[in-house]
Each structure stands twice: as C-alpha cells, then as structure tokens.
Design a protein around this motif. Structure first.
Motif, PDB file in Angstrom:
ATOM      1  N   LYS A 156     -20.511   7.275  -2.136  1.00 35.98           N
ATOM      2  CA  LYS A 156     -20.448   6.605  -0.831  1.00 35.98           C
ATOM      3  C   LYS A 156     -19.878   5.203  -0.952  1.00 35.98           C
ATOM      4  O   LYS A 156     -19.155   4.733  -0.059  1.00 35.98           O
ATOM      5  N   MET A 157     -20.165   4.533  -2.066  1.00 35.31           N
ATOM      6  CA  MET A 157     -19.612   3.198  -2.282  1.00 35.31           C
ATOM      7  C   MET A 157     -18.095   3.265  -2.433  1.00 35.31           C
ATOM      8  O   MET A 157     -17.366   2.446  -1.869  1.00 35.31           O
ATOM      9  N   GLN A 158     -17.634   4.270  -3.174  1.00 34.11           N
ATOM     10  CA  GLN A 158     -16.188   4.446  -3.329  1.00 34.11           C
ATOM     11  C   GLN A 158     -15.539   4.805  -2.001  1.00 34.11           C
ATOM     12  O   GLN A 158     -14.446   4.338  -1.691  1.00 34.11           O
ATOM     13  N   ARG A 159     -16.225   5.609  -1.204  1.00 34.00           N
ATOM     14  CA  ARG A 159     -15.681   5.970   0.109  1.00 34.00           C
ATOM     15  C   ARG A 159     -15.566   4.739   1.006  1.00 34.00           C
ATOM     16  O   ARG A 159     -14.579   4.573   1.734  1.00 34.00           O
ATOM     17  N   GLU A 160     -16.560   3.866   0.962  1.00 30.20           N
ATOM     18  CA  GLU A 160     -16.516   2.647   1.756  1.00 30.20           C
ATOM     19  C   GLU A 160     -15.397   1.725   1.284  1.00 30.20           C
ATOM     20  O   GLU A 160     -14.711   1.091   2.103  1.00 30.20           O
ATOM     21  N   ASP A 161     -15.192   1.659  -0.042  1.00 31.60           N
ATOM     22  CA  ASP A 161     -14.100   0.847  -0.575  1.00 31.60           C
ATOM     23  C   ASP A 161     -12.748   1.371  -0.097  1.00 31.60           C
ATOM     24  O   ASP A 161     -11.877   0.595   0.297  1.00 31.60           O
ATOM     25  N   ILE A 162     -12.584   2.688  -0.123  1.00 32.96           N
ATOM     26  CA  ILE A 162     -11.331   3.289   0.357  1.00 32.96           C
ATOM     27  C   ILE A 162     -11.167   3.027   1.848  1.00 32.96           C
ATOM     28  O   ILE A 162     -10.064   2.765   2.338  1.00 32.96           O
ATOM     29  N   ASN A 163     -12.271   3.082   2.583  1.00 31.93           N
ATOM     30  CA  ASN A 163     -12.224   2.813   4.024  1.00 31.93           C
ATOM     31  C   ASN A 163     -11.712   1.404   4.307  1.00 31.93           C
ATOM     32  O   ASN A 163     -10.901   1.191   5.211  1.00 31.93           O
ATOM     33  N   LEU A 164     -12.162   0.436   3.515  1.00 37.64           N
ATOM     34  CA  LEU A 164     -11.682  -0.940   3.669  1.00 37.64           C
ATOM     35  C   LEU A 164     -10.206  -1.045   3.311  1.00 37.64           C
ATOM     36  O   LEU A 164      -9.446  -1.780   3.956  1.00 37.64           O
ATOM     37  N   ARG A 165      -9.797  -0.314   2.277  1.00 36.05           N
ATOM     38  CA  ARG A 165      -8.387  -0.329   1.888  1.00 36.05           C
ATOM     39  C   ARG A 165      -7.508   0.284   2.975  1.00 36.05           C
ATOM     40  O   ARG A 165      -6.373  -0.160   3.184  1.00 36.05           O
ATOM     41  N   ILE A 166      -8.015   1.280   3.655  1.00 37.13           N
ATOM     42  CA  ILE A 166      -7.266   1.872   4.772  1.00 37.13           C
ATOM     43  C   ILE A 166      -7.049   0.819   5.859  1.00 37.13           C
ATOM     44  O   ILE A 166      -5.954   0.697   6.417  1.00 37.13           O
ATOM     45  N   GLY A 167      -8.090   0.041   6.149  1.00 34.24           N
ATOM     46  CA  GLY A 167      -7.938  -1.043   7.118  1.00 34.24           C
ATOM     47  C   GLY A 167      -6.892  -2.046   6.681  1.00 34.24           C
ATOM     48  O   GLY A 167      -6.097  -2.526   7.503  1.00 34.24           O
ATOM     49  N   GLY A 168      -6.871  -2.371   5.373  1.00 40.31           N
ATOM     50  CA  GLY A 168      -5.863  -3.294   4.859  1.00 40.31           C
ATOM     51  C   GLY A 168      -4.461  -2.735   4.959  1.00 40.31           C
ATOM     52  O   GLY A 168      -3.511  -3.461   5.320  1.00 40.31           O
ATOM     53  N   GLU A 169      -4.307  -1.452   4.645  1.00 45.71           N
ATOM     54  CA  GLU A 169      -2.985  -0.813   4.735  1.00 45.71           C
ATOM     55  C   GLU A 169      -2.481  -0.813   6.176  1.00 45.71           C
ATOM     56  O   GLU A 169      -1.306  -1.062   6.430  1.00 45.71           O
ATOM     57  N   VAL A 170      -3.378  -0.538   7.112  1.00 45.35           N
ATOM     58  CA  VAL A 170      -2.987  -0.523   8.526  1.00 45.35           C
ATOM     59  C   VAL A 170      -2.530  -1.921   8.958  1.00 45.35           C
ATOM     60  O   VAL A 170      -1.553  -2.068   9.699  1.00 45.35           O
ATOM     61  N   GLY A 171      -3.220  -2.951   8.473  1.00 43.25           N
ATOM     62  CA  GLY A 171      -2.798  -4.319   8.778  1.00 43.25           C
ATOM     63  C   GLY A 171      -1.417  -4.620   8.241  1.00 43.25           C
ATOM     64  O   GLY A 171      -0.591  -5.258   8.922  1.00 43.25           O
ATOM     65  N   GLU A 172      -1.128  -4.159   7.015  1.00 39.01           N
ATOM     66  CA  GLU A 172       0.198  -4.354   6.426  1.00 39.01           C
ATOM     67  C   GLU A 172       1.266  -3.612   7.224  1.00 39.01           C
ATOM     68  O   GLU A 172       2.363  -4.137   7.455  1.00 39.01           O
ATOM     69  N   VAL A 173       0.957  -2.399   7.641  1.00 42.90           N
ATOM     70  CA  VAL A 173       1.911  -1.624   8.442  1.00 42.90           C
ATOM     71  C   VAL A 173       2.196  -2.333   9.760  1.00 42.90           C
ATOM     72  O   VAL A 173       3.353  -2.420  10.200  1.00 42.90           O
ATOM     73  N   SER A 174       1.161  -2.839  10.394  1.00 43.04           N
ATOM     74  CA  SER A 174       1.335  -3.548  11.670  1.00 43.04           C
ATOM     75  C   SER A 174       2.252  -4.757  11.501  1.00 43.04           C
ATOM     76  O   SER A 174       3.140  -4.996  12.335  1.00 43.04           O
ATOM     77  N   THR A 175       2.071  -5.504  10.403  1.00 46.18           N
ATOM     78  CA  THR A 175       2.930  -6.663  10.135  1.00 46.18           C
ATOM     79  C   THR A 175       4.374  -6.240   9.911  1.00 46.18           C
ATOM     80  O   THR A 175       5.310  -6.873  10.420  1.00 46.18           O
ATOM     81  N   LEU A 176       4.576  -5.156   9.150  1.00 43.26           N
ATOM     82  CA  LEU A 176       5.931  -4.664   8.891  1.00 43.26           C
ATOM     83  C   LEU A 176       6.621  -4.240  10.182  1.00 43.26           C
ATOM     84  O   LEU A 176       7.818  -4.514  10.381  1.00 43.26           O
ATOM     85  N   LEU A 177       5.887  -3.578  11.074  1.00 43.99           N
ATOM     86  CA  LEU A 177       6.485  -3.146  12.344  1.00 43.99           C
ATOM     87  C   LEU A 177       6.940  -4.348  13.163  1.00 43.99           C
ATOM     88  O   LEU A 177       8.013  -4.326  13.776  1.00 43.99           O
ATOM     89  N   GLN A 178       6.134  -5.392  13.175  1.00 42.82           N
ATOM     90  CA  GLN A 178       6.512  -6.601  13.914  1.00 42.82           C
ATOM     91  C   GLN A 178       7.752  -7.252  13.306  1.00 42.82           C
ATOM     92  O   GLN A 178       8.655  -7.694  14.045  1.00 42.82           O
ATOM     93  N   GLU A 179       7.821  -7.317  11.975  1.00 45.08           N
ATOM     94  CA  GLU A 179       8.980  -7.931  11.319  1.00 45.08           C
ATOM     95  C   GLU A 179      10.237  -7.104  11.539  1.00 45.08           C
ATOM     96  O   GLU A 179      11.326  -7.653  11.738  1.00 45.08           O
ATOM     97  N   ILE A 180      10.125  -5.787  11.498  1.00 42.55           N
ATOM     98  CA  ILE A 180      11.286  -4.925  11.739  1.00 42.55           C
ATOM     99  C   ILE A 180      11.800  -5.122  13.158  1.00 42.55           C
ATOM    100  O   ILE A 180      13.013  -5.177  13.406  1.00 42.55           O
ATOM    101  N   ALA A 181      10.876  -5.232  14.119  1.00 48.46           N
ATOM    102  CA  ALA A 181      11.277  -5.460  15.511  1.00 48.46           C
ATOM    103  C   ALA A 181      11.970  -6.813  15.670  1.00 48.46           C
ATOM    104  O   ALA A 181      12.975  -6.933  16.389  1.00 48.46           O
TER     105      ALA A 181
END
Length: 474
Positions: A156-181
């Motif tokens: 469960k600890m590893q799952r929570e860590d991955i969950n946080l990493r997913i949030g970080g990846e989504v933030g990076e994707v959002s930034t990339l979309l803004q820069e591409i635009a």
C-alpha cells in the motif's frame, strides 16, 4: 540594368549571403550540444538575369531561406517508440521496489515465518505443557501475523508513492501542453512576418512533443501556419492553436484517495476520465502497476491470510488448552476483524492467546494436557492443499504468486531494454540527419570566409573603377 552600380549591388548581395552563411555556421557550432537542435543550412538562389544591350546579365544571389535538417517521418517514429519506452520504463521502475518486499535475502519472509511457525507447532506436539514451547508458538504466530501485515502495508505504501508520482506526471504534462500552445502562437506570428522560417521554434516544439509522447498516449499533426494539434486518449483535444486543455487529477470517490486522470478540453462540459483509456507513455505504466499489479498482489496476500486463519481457527476451536482453559473450547487462534476482504491488514492473534499461552488448544479432550491430537491436525496444514481451490499448499501458493511476480518483473525489464534499444537506434538515425558535425561546420566556416573575402574584393574593385571614372571628369 547593367553598370558599375549594378555590379556593386551584386557584390553587396554576395557579401550579405556570405555573412549569413557565417552566422548560420556559428549558430550550428554554438548549439552542437543543445538537446533537440537540428542543424541549419543557408539555401541560396540566383536572381533572375536582366537583359542589357541584347545580353542577359546575371543579377547575383540572394538568401532564399534558412532551413533545418529534419525528417518529419523519422520524428514521428521516434515519438511513437517514445510512448512504448515511457510505458515500459515506468512499469519496470515501479515494479522494481516491490521486489524488495519478497526478497529471499530477508530473514522474515512469509516462507521463513511459515516454516518457523510450523516447526514450533512440532515442538508443541512433543512438549504440549512446556511454557517455553508455548511461548515460542505464540511468538512465531505473532511474527507470521506481522509478516502478513508488513507485506500489506509495504504494498500500500508503494501504491501511494506511485499515486503521488502520477500526480507529478500529470502536472508535467499540463505544463508541456501550455508551452506547446504558446509556441504555436509564436510560430504563427513568425510565419506572418517577412521571414517565415522558424527553425529554432520548431526544434523547441519538437523537443516538447518528444517529452510529451514519453509521458502519455497522444497523436499530433501540424495544421494551419505550422501550428501543431495534439489529441490525447479518447480523442480528447489537448492542444488546438493557442489553447491547451486542462489536464488534471481528480480523487476517486471510493475512499481510496487514488487519482484519476481527467481532461477538460473545452469541447465537453464534463471532465473526461482517461485513466484506463491512456494505453501508452509513463502514465500508462504507472497506472498499470498501481491499479492492476499491486491490487493483485494485495489480494494474493489477503487470500493467503484469510485461508490460513480460517483453517487454523476451525481446528483450534475444537481443542482444549491447559490450566484455566483445560475444560473450555471454541477459541480462535487468529481474528480477522469485520472486513474479511482486508484480512492481511486486520489479522491478529486472538486476545486470549495474547494474554496467556495456556489458551493455545492442543488436546482433543478436556483435562488431558498430554493429548496432542489437535496440534497434530494443525501441523497437517503445512502439507494440506488448502489454497487455490485445493490445488496447492500454503508454501506452494506463496512461491507461485511471488514467482509469477518475478517473471513479470523480468519480462518488464526485457521489454524496457528492447524499447530502449529501438529508441536509441532511431535517435542515432536522427542525429545522423540533424546533428551538428564539427568537422563539417569548420569546413563550411572556411568556405563562407573565402566567399566573404572574394565578395569584399568585388566591392573594392568596383570602388577603384568608380574612382577611375570620376578621375576622367577632372
């Protein structure tokens, strides 16, 4: 129209073209180590000749444009393999820490704890009234309980860590979309000016697209004015001209606190959940481990804890203990709490056994402390096929699901290596086309320098000829 001033203009244009060549060569050299930079080249074109006294006279040269050495089809291939590489890399990197939970180098693996527990039961069968033996049984049972709970909490600890990493990846994707635009607007603006070439801006956008494709499953194409249009999972519109979609995470409403990935692209009034629809990229690899691999491992652990406790309890309830418990029966060895689906997290020693080892039932008859019938039945659980609908023992089941995870981990590493090799080969091909060769640029620099010197000589020669013409008037 001919004349000395015509020749002077020819020399001036040649001088400008040579200087532009030196500038571009210097630009290439300066960016030789810049990630994603494509080598640029000056494209010269001769001017249309003009007729003077029945003779066609050349009008020199002009810089038609400056273009980058770029293969769009190869770029598409790289980005396609980037999505597979991102997925396989994230999947392997997320699974690798799970290996430590079941590492055979640990002294307290589930397999070892089971062996120790059953060995202590064997001693109890031989010495059913010995306090030290009963204490050893209780301690080994507690260690086994701790092992179930350790695996559950670690997963469960590893799952929570991955969950946080997913949030970080989504933030990076959002930034990339803004820069591409933003770059879409910059490219459109540049292409409406006198100089329509935007090689550096296109290089920056291509680099961002490579980063984006490594993170999520997208398709893209260049539309009007060279602006890129990006579509994501379920055909969501992520970038259209200068407008990026909102790419966010939303906490699930099932109490798990896990993130769903959602897109609000402006075309719909409700967020589009793309968690499962996203099949490639780093996000897909992380989601696969969080939502499929780890839950499967948790369920194996829960099933094992549940079955083991039920089997032990069904035998233990029929037996009698010693001293204050020599005439009473019906006691459990383990408790699972109210939520049997979370057996591994809730498994405990029965309260009576925690208080006194006398409550451990070994006899089949009351007031018979030397009777070891029930403990012998508990011992038979070690070899009894109670798991997987009667197909395997506890040890076999544990070895099977841990071994299956190990094979999955090995396959994930092999897939990652294969994707990595393919991506490296394509990147090497791109470097051969678009990369800067210092030897070639040094040669080009000498060439443009020679052209500049010769063009300067044309101008100085015309200047001397003009002086001669002026002297004629004197």
């Amino acid at each position: 129209m001919g004349g000395l001033f015509h020749t002077l203009n020819v020399g001036a244009e040649s001088l400008y073209a040579s200087r532009q060549g030196v500038d571009t060569t210097g630009h290439n050299i300066a960016n030789a180590q810049t990630e994603g930079f494509s080598r640029q080249r000056v494209n010269l074109e001769q001017r249309h000749p003009s007729e003077t006294r029945g003779v066609l006279i050349g009008n020199g040269v002009f810089v038609k444009n400056i273009t980058r050495a770029h293969d769009s089809f190869l770029e598409k291939q790289i980005n396609d393999t980037n999505q597979n590489l991102g997925q396989s890399t994230a999947r392997f990197e997320s699974m690798k820490p799970l290996e430590g939970i079941y590492s055979p180098e640990l002294n307290n693996t589930m397999s070892n704890e089971l062996d120790r527990f059953f060995n202590s039961l064997q001693d109890l069968s031989n010495f059913p009234e010995e306090l030290t033996v009963r204490t050893a049984v209780r301690e080994n049972a507690q260690n086994l309980v701790n092992s179930f709970r350790r695996i559950d909490s670690s997963l469960k600890m590893q799952r929570e860590d991955i969950n946080l990493r997913i949030g970080g990846e989504v933030g990076e994707v959002s930034t990339l979309l803004q820069e591409i635009a933003k770059l879409n607007i910059a490219i459109k603006t540049a292409e409406t000016t006198a100089n329509p070439e935007v090689s550096d801006l296109l290089d920056q956008q291509d680099r961002m697209l490579r980063d984006l494709t490594q993170r999520i499953d997208v398709n893209y194409y260049r539309g009007e004015h060279g602006m890129v249009v990006v579509r994501g999972p379920q055909e969501t519109l992520l970038v259209d001209r200068g407008y990026p979609a909102r790419f966010e995470v939303m906490t699930r409403g099932d109490g798990s606190n896990l993130h769903d990935v959602v897109v609000l692209d402006g075309a719909s009034h409700q967020p589009t959940v793309v968690t499962e629809a996203n099949k490639r990229g780093r996000l897909a690899g992380l989601i696969q481990v969080r939502d499929h691999v780890i839950p499967q491992m948790l369920e194996h652990n829960n099933e094992m804890a549940r079955t083991f406790a039920d089997q032990m309890n069904s035998i233990h309830q029929q037996g009698f203990g010693i001293k204050d418990f020599k005439e009473t029966t019906g006691r459990n060895f383990f408790t699972l709490g109210d939520d049997r689906a979370a057996a591994a997290a809730n498994i405990r020693l029965d309260g009576m056994i925690e208080e006194s080892t006398d409550a451990i039932s070994v006899a089949s008859s009351p007031n018979a402390p030397g009777d070891n019938v029930m403990v012998n039945q508990m011992l038979r659980l070690k070899e009894k096929k109670v798991m997987g609908e009667g197909r395997s023992t506890l040890q076999d089941y544990y070895a099977s699901y841990v071994g299956g995870f190990g094979l999955d981990l090995v396959r994930s590493e092999q897939v990652k290596k294969a994707d990595d090799t393919l991506t490296q080969n394509l990147s090497a091909r791109r470097e051969a086309i678009s990369g800067v060769s210092m030897d070639e640029e040094a040669t080009n620099l000498l060439k443009w320098q020679a052209n500049f010197t010769a063009s300067s000589k044309v101008i100085t020669t015309i200047d001397e000829m003009l002086d001669t013409v002026l002297q004629l008037k004197r």
